[in-house]
Scaffold this motif. Structure first.
Motif, PDB file in Angstrom:
ATOM      1  N   LYS A 130       0.821  -1.216   0.000  1.00 27.95           N
ATOM      2  CA  LYS A 130       0.000   0.000   0.000  1.00 27.95           C
ATOM      3  C   LYS A 130       0.855   1.265   0.000  1.00 27.95           C
ATOM      4  O   LYS A 130       0.410   2.325  -0.455  1.00 27.95           O
ATOM      5  CB  LYS A 130      -0.926   0.002   1.218  1.00 27.95           C
ATOM      6  N   SER A 131       2.076   1.151   0.498  1.00 28.59           N
ATOM      7  CA  SER A 131       2.964   2.318   0.528  1.00 28.59           C
ATOM      8  C   SER A 131       3.452   2.716  -0.858  1.00 28.59           C
ATOM      9  O   SER A 131       3.967   3.822  -1.047  1.00 28.59           O
ATOM     10  CB  SER A 131       4.173   2.028   1.419  1.00 28.59           C
ATOM     11  N   GLY A 132       3.333   1.790  -1.788  1.00 30.77           N
ATOM     12  CA  GLY A 132       3.814   2.038  -3.142  1.00 30.77           C
ATOM     13  C   GLY A 132       5.258   1.620  -3.360  1.00 30.77           C
ATOM     14  O   GLY A 132       5.779   1.750  -4.471  1.00 30.77           O
ATOM     15  N   ALA A 133       5.893   1.106  -2.318  1.00 28.86           N
ATOM     16  CA  ALA A 133       7.305   0.724  -2.439  1.00 28.86           C
ATOM     17  C   ALA A 133       7.503  -0.570  -3.216  1.00 28.86           C
ATOM     18  O   ALA A 133       8.573  -0.800  -3.779  1.00 28.86           O
ATOM     19  CB  ALA A 133       7.916   0.591  -1.043  1.00 28.86           C
ATOM     20  N   PHE A 134       6.474  -1.419  -3.239  1.00 30.47           N
ATOM     21  CA  PHE A 134       6.557  -2.713  -3.922  1.00 30.47           C
ATOM     22  C   PHE A 134       5.265  -2.958  -4.698  1.00 30.47           C
ATOM     23  O   PHE A 134       4.238  -2.342  -4.417  1.00 30.47           O
ATOM     24  CB  PHE A 134       6.792  -3.845  -2.910  1.00 30.47           C
ATOM     25  N   GLU A 135       5.352  -3.875  -5.666  1.00 26.68           N
ATOM     26  CA  GLU A 135       4.198  -4.144  -6.519  1.00 26.68           C
ATOM     27  C   GLU A 135       3.563  -5.503  -6.244  1.00 26.68           C
ATOM     28  O   GLU A 135       2.336  -5.634  -6.219  1.00 26.68           O
ATOM     29  CB  GLU A 135       4.603  -4.081  -7.991  1.00 26.68           C
ATOM     30  N   ARG A 136       4.400  -6.529  -6.074  1.00 28.29           N
ATOM     31  CA  ARG A 136       3.868  -7.882  -5.881  1.00 28.29           C
ATOM     32  C   ARG A 136       4.700  -8.593  -4.821  1.00 28.29           C
ATOM     33  O   ARG A 136       5.925  -8.522  -4.824  1.00 28.29           O
ATOM     34  CB  ARG A 136       3.894  -8.692  -7.181  1.00 28.29           C
ATOM     35  N   ALA A 137       4.006  -9.317  -3.968  1.00 30.05           N
ATOM     36  CA  ALA A 137       4.680  -9.960  -2.839  1.00 30.05           C
ATOM     37  C   ALA A 137       4.358 -11.447  -2.764  1.00 30.05           C
ATOM     38  O   ALA A 137       3.252 -11.880  -3.107  1.00 30.05           O
ATOM     39  CB  ALA A 137       4.265  -9.291  -1.530  1.00 30.05           C
ATOM     40  N   LEU A 138       5.350 -12.190  -2.300  1.00 32.28           N
ATOM     41  CA  LEU A 138       5.140 -13.573  -1.882  1.00 32.28           C
ATOM     42  C   LEU A 138       5.103 -13.569  -0.356  1.00 32.28           C
ATOM     43  O   LEU A 138       6.064 -13.130   0.290  1.00 32.28           O
ATOM     44  CB  LEU A 138       6.305 -14.454  -2.342  1.00 32.28           C
ATOM     45  N   VAL A 139       3.984 -14.002   0.204  1.00 37.17           N
ATOM     46  CA  VAL A 139       3.869 -14.128   1.656  1.00 37.17           C
ATOM     47  C   VAL A 139       3.861 -15.620   1.966  1.00 37.17           C
ATOM     48  O   VAL A 139       3.021 -16.367   1.469  1.00 37.17           O
ATOM     49  CB  VAL A 139       2.586 -13.460   2.181  1.00 37.17           C
ATOM     50  N   ILE A 140       4.821 -16.051   2.785  1.00 33.37           N
ATOM     51  CA  ILE A 140       5.041 -17.484   3.008  1.00 33.37           C
ATOM     52  C   ILE A 140       5.021 -17.793   4.502  1.00 33.37           C
ATOM     53  O   ILE A 140       5.559 -17.033   5.308  1.00 33.37           O
ATOM     54  CB  ILE A 140       6.404 -17.923   2.426  1.00 33.37           C
ATOM     55  N   GLY A 141       4.410 -18.916   4.845  1.00 36.09           N
ATOM     56  CA  GLY A 141       4.536 -19.481   6.181  1.00 36.09           C
ATOM     57  C   GLY A 141       5.149 -20.859   6.028  1.00 36.09           C
ATOM     58  O   GLY A 141       4.617 -21.689   5.287  1.00 36.09           O
TER      59      GLY A 141
END
Length: 324
Positions: A130-141
């Motif tokens: 939301k900050s605009g610093a990144f576009e796509r993320a991998l969230v892993i557990g």
């Protein structure tokens, strides 16, 4: 409300090949299948093979999530990996996954909130997107809890297993209030309870890995109240309710905790996704594992409201509400 939302584009999971049933455990310690199922709902758990690391599990789950999303590794510029069982003290397990995927841009780091880790990681990635610093993320557990269990302690070793789950998030300008994306997250911790669920080792204290220790009754006593606390906050923040959500995907720790929490919140049993019988408590991996099962078997559909919650050592507890 318009603005950037973190939209779930894909999900994937992985369980190690080796399955340890309750019957097998009953040959090693003083327990029975009936005793374990009655108290926990767990029938089996998966255990990583020798040489199979947390990063290996995370990598498989990440690749499956990318395939589900239709993205290539190069499309990702952020990896947030939740784990209490990293490959090494440092570097972060996330950078190993980053390197294995061939990603050379952006950032990758671990978060540690034990069983609440995936929701903490989700909230962290959401804020950065939301900050605009990144576009796509991998969230892993991802976890290999089998490495920190005392296999002579029947009060803990029957509960936990190994596994990994991953979700791909993309920052999307969303002008429709009922559009897809993460709607709200709520994170809590209270360190006064840290000795009720902990590992009795660490680099700074003993110079060893240590073993998991737990006051089971104390954890159970606090769990339902803490879980309902953050879910009530999620409902208040969004105007949603137990009636309006489509699916409740809780942390898969104990069937009795899951059932009691749903009952207290007024969530209908048919809305609850439960997979704890198949893999036990996989800590930070359990929510994406369960969500992946429900997505692939067709229960979870695009446009539906999905409620996530977890509680873990610390104590930590957290909730997230997203429109899939």
């Amino acid at each position: 409300m318009s603005g950037i939302r973190s939209v779930a584009r894909g999900i994937g999971s992985y369980l190690p090949e080796r399955v340890v049933t309750n019957a097998e455990l009953s040959q090693r310690i003083d327990t029975t299948d009936e005793w374990i199922v009655q108290r926990t709902g767990i029938r089996q758990r998966h255990v990583a093979a020798e040489g199979e690391l947390t990063s290996h599990l995370a990598l498989v789950a990440a690749r499956r999530a990318l395939t589900d999303a239709g993205f290539a590794p190069g499309d990702i510029d952020l990896i947030v990996l939740a784990t209490a069982t990293p490959d090494q003290t440092f570097p972060a397990t996330a950078v190993t996954v980053q390197a294995e995927l061939g990603i050379t841009r952006g950032a990758a780091f671990d978060v540690q909130a034990v069983c609440s880790g995936f929701v903490f990681a989700l909230a962290t990635a959401d804020a950065l997107l939301k900050s605009g610093a990144f576009e796509r993320a991998l969230v892993i557990g991802a976890e290999t809890f089998s490495r920190i269990l005392d296999w002579e302690d029947r009060g803990t070793c029957v509960l936990f297993g190994d596994g990994a789950g991953a979700m791909v998030l993309e920052a999307v300008q969303q002008d429709d209030a009922r559009g897809a994306g993460l709607l709200t997250t709520h994170l809590r911790s209270d360190g006064r309870h840290r000795n009720k669920l902990y590992v009795d080792g660490g680099p700074s204290s003993t110079g060893t890995v240590g073993h998991l220790r737990m006051e089971g009754r104390e954890v159970f006593k606090h769990a339902v109240g803490m879980i309902t606390d953050v879910i009530t906050d999620a409902f208040a923040a969004t105007g949603e309710s137990a009636d309006s959500i489509d699916w409740f995907v809780p942390h898969q720790a104990n069937r009795r905790i899951i059932d009691a929490s749903a009952q207290k919140l007024g969530i209908a049993p048919e809305k609850v996704v439960t997979t704890v019988d198949l893999h036990g408590n996989t800590s930070a991996a359990s929510i994406p594992l369960a969500l992946d099962v429900a997505w692939r078997d067709g229960r979870v559909q695009r446009g539906q409201l999905v409620l996530l919650e977890a509680m873990g050592g610390g104590f930590t507890w957290a909730s997230a509400l997203l429109r899939w």
